[in-house]
Design an enzyme around this catalytic site. Sequence first.
Site, PDB file in Angstrom:
ATOM      1  N   LYS A  34      -9.734   3.140  -6.546  1.00 11.21           N
ATOM      2  CA  LYS A  34      -8.880   4.517  -6.138  1.00 11.21           C
ATOM      3  C   LYS A  34      -8.745   5.155  -7.713  1.00 11.21           C
ATOM      4  O   LYS A  34      -9.053   4.771  -8.683  1.00 11.21           O
ATOM      5  CB  LYS A  34      -7.674   3.797  -5.795  1.00 11.21           C
ATOM      6  N   TYR A  79      -5.454   6.335   6.638  1.00  9.70           N
ATOM      7  CA  TYR A  79      -4.093   5.714   6.602  1.00  9.70           C
ATOM      8  C   TYR A  79      -3.162   6.228   7.528  1.00  9.70           C
ATOM      9  O   TYR A  79      -2.110   6.363   7.575  1.00  9.70           O
ATOM     10  CB  TYR A  79      -3.593   6.467   5.017  1.00  9.70           C
ATOM     11  N   PHE A 118       6.160   8.202   2.304  1.00 11.04           N
ATOM     12  CA  PHE A 118       5.263   8.246   1.188  1.00 11.04           C
ATOM     13  C   PHE A 118       3.612   8.683   1.626  1.00 11.04           C
ATOM     14  O   PHE A 118       2.967   8.965   0.725  1.00 11.04           O
ATOM     15  CB  PHE A 118       5.421   6.820   0.538  1.00 11.04           C
ATOM     16  N   ARG A 124      -9.378  -9.651  -0.290  1.00 12.27           N
ATOM     17  CA  ARG A 124      -7.797  -9.286  -0.076  1.00 12.27           C
ATOM     18  C   ARG A 124      -7.223 -10.268  -0.935  1.00 12.27           C
ATOM     19  O   ARG A 124      -6.205  -9.725  -1.548  1.00 12.27           O
ATOM     20  CB  ARG A 124      -7.437  -9.365   1.485  1.00 12.27           C
ATOM     21  N   THR A 174       0.035  -5.524  -2.049  1.00 10.20           N
ATOM     22  CA  THR A 174      -0.001  -4.177  -2.020  1.00 10.20           C
ATOM     23  C   THR A 174       0.781  -3.419  -3.214  1.00 10.20           C
ATOM     24  O   THR A 174       0.050  -2.829  -3.738  1.00 10.20           O
ATOM     25  CB  THR A 174       0.614  -3.537  -0.585  1.00 10.20           C
ATOM     26  N   ARG A 215      -4.566  -6.047  -8.646  1.00  4.13           N
ATOM     27  CA  ARG A 215      -3.419  -5.320  -8.709  1.00  4.13           C
ATOM     28  C   ARG A 215      -2.454  -5.958  -9.695  1.00  4.13           C
ATOM     29  O   ARG A 215      -1.456  -5.127 -10.210  1.00  4.13           O
ATOM     30  CB  ARG A 215      -2.875  -5.126  -7.299  1.00  4.13           C
ATOM     31  N   ASN A 250      -2.517   1.413  -6.823  1.00  3.60           N
ATOM     32  CA  ASN A 250      -2.677  -0.063  -6.797  1.00  3.60           C
ATOM     33  C   ASN A 250      -4.154  -0.364  -6.904  1.00  3.60           C
ATOM     34  O   ASN A 250      -4.561  -1.335  -6.441  1.00  3.60           O
ATOM     35  CB  ASN A 250      -1.953  -0.648  -5.820  1.00  3.60           C
ATOM     36  N   HIS A 255      -8.518  -0.553  -2.576  1.00  2.00           N
ATOM     37  CA  HIS A 255      -8.270  -0.877  -1.268  1.00  2.00           C
ATOM     38  C   HIS A 255      -9.363  -1.960  -0.865  1.00  2.00           C
ATOM     39  O   HIS A 255     -10.515  -1.776  -1.251  1.00  2.00           O
ATOM     40  CB  HIS A 255      -8.561   0.354  -0.430  1.00  2.00           C
ATOM     41  N   GLU A 261     -14.336   0.935   8.734  1.00  2.84           N
ATOM     42  CA  GLU A 261     -14.194   1.670   7.476  1.00  2.84           C
ATOM     43  C   GLU A 261     -15.748   1.708   7.041  1.00  2.84           C
ATOM     44  O   GLU A 261     -15.712   2.702   6.197  1.00  2.84           O
ATOM     45  CB  GLU A 261     -13.322   0.819   6.474  1.00  2.84           C
TER      46      GLU A 261
HETATM   47  P1  ADP Z   1      -2.904  -2.409   1.588  1.00  2.00           P
HETATM   48  O1  ADP Z   1      -3.691  -1.242   0.831  1.00  2.00           O
HETATM   49  O2  ADP Z   1      -2.554  -3.594   0.837  1.00  2.00           O
HETATM   50  O3  ADP Z   1      -3.814  -2.758   2.792  1.00  2.00           O
HETATM   51  P2  ADP Z   1      -1.118  -0.740   3.166  1.00  2.00           P
HETATM   52  O4  ADP Z   1      -2.221  -0.401   4.334  1.00  2.00           O
HETATM   53  O5  ADP Z   1       0.233  -1.196   3.788  1.00  2.00           O
HETATM   54  O6  ADP Z   1      -1.420  -1.741   2.202  1.00  2.00           O
HETATM   55  O7  ADP Z   1      -0.954   0.859   2.492  1.00  2.00           O
HETATM   56  C1  ADP Z   1      -1.841   1.528   2.077  1.00  2.00           C
HETATM   57  C2  ADP Z   1      -1.657   2.194   0.682  1.00  2.00           C
HETATM   58  O8  ADP Z   1      -0.507   2.908   0.713  1.00  2.00           O
HETATM   59  C3  ADP Z   1      -1.343   1.135  -0.326  1.00  2.00           C
HETATM   60  O9  ADP Z   1      -2.525   0.463  -0.825  1.00  2.00           O
HETATM   61  C4  ADP Z   1      -0.828   2.147  -1.496  1.00  2.00           C
HETATM   62  O10 ADP Z   1      -1.583   2.938  -2.218  1.00  2.00           O
HETATM   63  C5  ADP Z   1       0.093   3.037  -0.256  1.00  2.00           C
HETATM   64  N1  ADP Z   1       1.574   2.479  -0.305  1.00  2.00           N
HETATM   65  C6  ADP Z   1       1.774   1.462   0.401  1.00  2.00           C
HETATM   66  N2  ADP Z   1       3.145   1.334   0.546  1.00  2.00           N
HETATM   67  C7  ADP Z   1       3.761   2.288  -0.404  1.00  2.00           C
HETATM   68  C8  ADP Z   1       4.936   2.509  -0.755  1.00  2.00           C
HETATM   69  N3  ADP Z   1       6.310   1.752  -0.669  1.00  2.00           N
HETATM   70  N4  ADP Z   1       5.184   3.904  -1.579  1.00  2.00           N
HETATM   71  C9  ADP Z   1       3.940   4.327  -2.002  1.00  2.00           C
HETATM   72  N5  ADP Z   1       2.923   4.142  -1.593  1.00  2.00           N
HETATM   73  C10 ADP Z   1       2.492   3.065  -0.920  1.00  2.00           C
END
Ligand code: ADP
Length: 154
Positions: free
Chosen positions: A10, A50, A58, A86, A92, A103, A113, A116, A127
Amino acid sequence: MTERTLIIIKPDAINRTIIGEIVHRFERKGMKIIGMKMAHLEESVLEEHYAHLKDKPFFPGIVKFMRSCPSLLLVLEGNDVINVTRMMAGETHGSKALPGTIRGDYSLSNQCNAVHASDSAESAEKEIKRFFKDDEIFEYRRIDTEMIYAEDER
Ligand code: ADP
């Protein structure tokens, strides 16, 4: 079982010049890079990627962050690669991710973070198609170094 997964390095990781360190971790683990490119992701693609978060407060922040500069996209192949990447990514939220994970080592943020990684076989398939054309994915065998040396001597 040999699988494929989609990784996004990212914008925060690009800005912190740690692309190489992250790619290195996947290579060292034994994963095969079969696709790799830089792309400035479009809003429409990010909204699709997303979509499961579109009602979160957010959500606009994620799209803005992911649009802030190009990302590096990878397709990785290997045994159980979806689950293993993962685990390597960690939780996350950077502040909760364990040290030793990507991370956990490179992020303190919920949003920024570093990586992805697809979360299931269904997501990985979708994807990879979302971000890569068929001719951007390379099927090849890793060449044994002894074979390379043998060629050298001729
Ligand atoms: P992951 O990336 O671990 O699969 P998610 O699909 O829940 O997790 O979230 C996608 C992305 O959205 C995260 O990697 C992060 O960049 C962002 N994100 C998730 N939760 C938050 C939050 N509480 N505040 C801000 N950004 C968030």
